[in-house]
Design a protein around this motif. Structure first.
Motif, short mmCIF file in Angstrom:
data_model
loop_
_atom_site.label_atom_id
_atom_site.label_comp_id
_atom_site.label_asym_id
_atom_site.label_seq_id
_atom_site.Cartn_x
_atom_site.Cartn_y
_atom_site.Cartn_z
N PHE A 1 78.14 29.63 22.87
CA PHE A 1 79.12 30.80 22.95
C PHE A 1 80.27 30.54 23.24
O PHE A 1 80.54 29.86 24.71
CB PHE A 1 78.18 32.25 23.51
N CYS B 1 75.93 28.63 16.58
CA CYS B 1 76.69 29.31 18.08
C CYS B 1 75.14 28.25 18.86
O CYS B 1 75.70 27.96 20.49
CB CYS B 1 76.02 30.34 18.26
N LYS C 1 79.31 36.77 27.34
CA LYS C 1 78.97 38.28 26.65
C LYS C 1 78.74 37.98 25.59
O LYS C 1 78.29 39.51 25.16
CB LYS C 1 80.41 39.24 27.52
N VAL C 2 78.79 37.17 24.22
CA VAL C 2 78.50 37.39 23.13
C VAL C 2 77.53 36.98 22.98
O VAL C 2 77.25 36.56 21.54
CB VAL C 2 80.10 36.58 23.02
N ASN C 3 76.86 36.17 24.14
CA ASN C 3 75.25 35.74 23.67
C ASN C 3 74.35 36.83 23.78
O ASN C 3 74.24 37.28 25.03
CB ASN C 3 75.57 34.48 24.53
#
Length: 67
Positions: free
Chosen positions: A50, A45, A54-56
């Motif tokens: 990303f 990543c 939100k997934v960071n």
């Protein structure tokens, strides 16, 4: 004196365990690490970014507001 003897025994046991570890040449280890990095660069990543914020896990958290 007994504590020193026990310490020397534990050091000796640790060195024996480390002596049993199989060794490889540094050049071979470097090649294996480079292969691993190249094989997994699509999943990294930090290189590709990303999919969404939100997934960071490194994103800035929302600021705290006082009620």
């Amino acid at each position: 004196m007994a504590a020193n003897l026990q310490q020397q025994r534990s050091i000796n046991e640790q060195l024996r365990r480390e002596a049993d570890i199989p060794r490889i040449q540094v050049s071979q280890a470097c090649q294996l690490m480079m292969k691993y990095v190249l094989d997994h660069e699509n999943e990294d990543c930090l290189l590709n970014g990303f999919a969404s914020q939100k997934v960071n896990p490194f994103r800035e958290k929302s600021s705290c507001s006082i009620l």
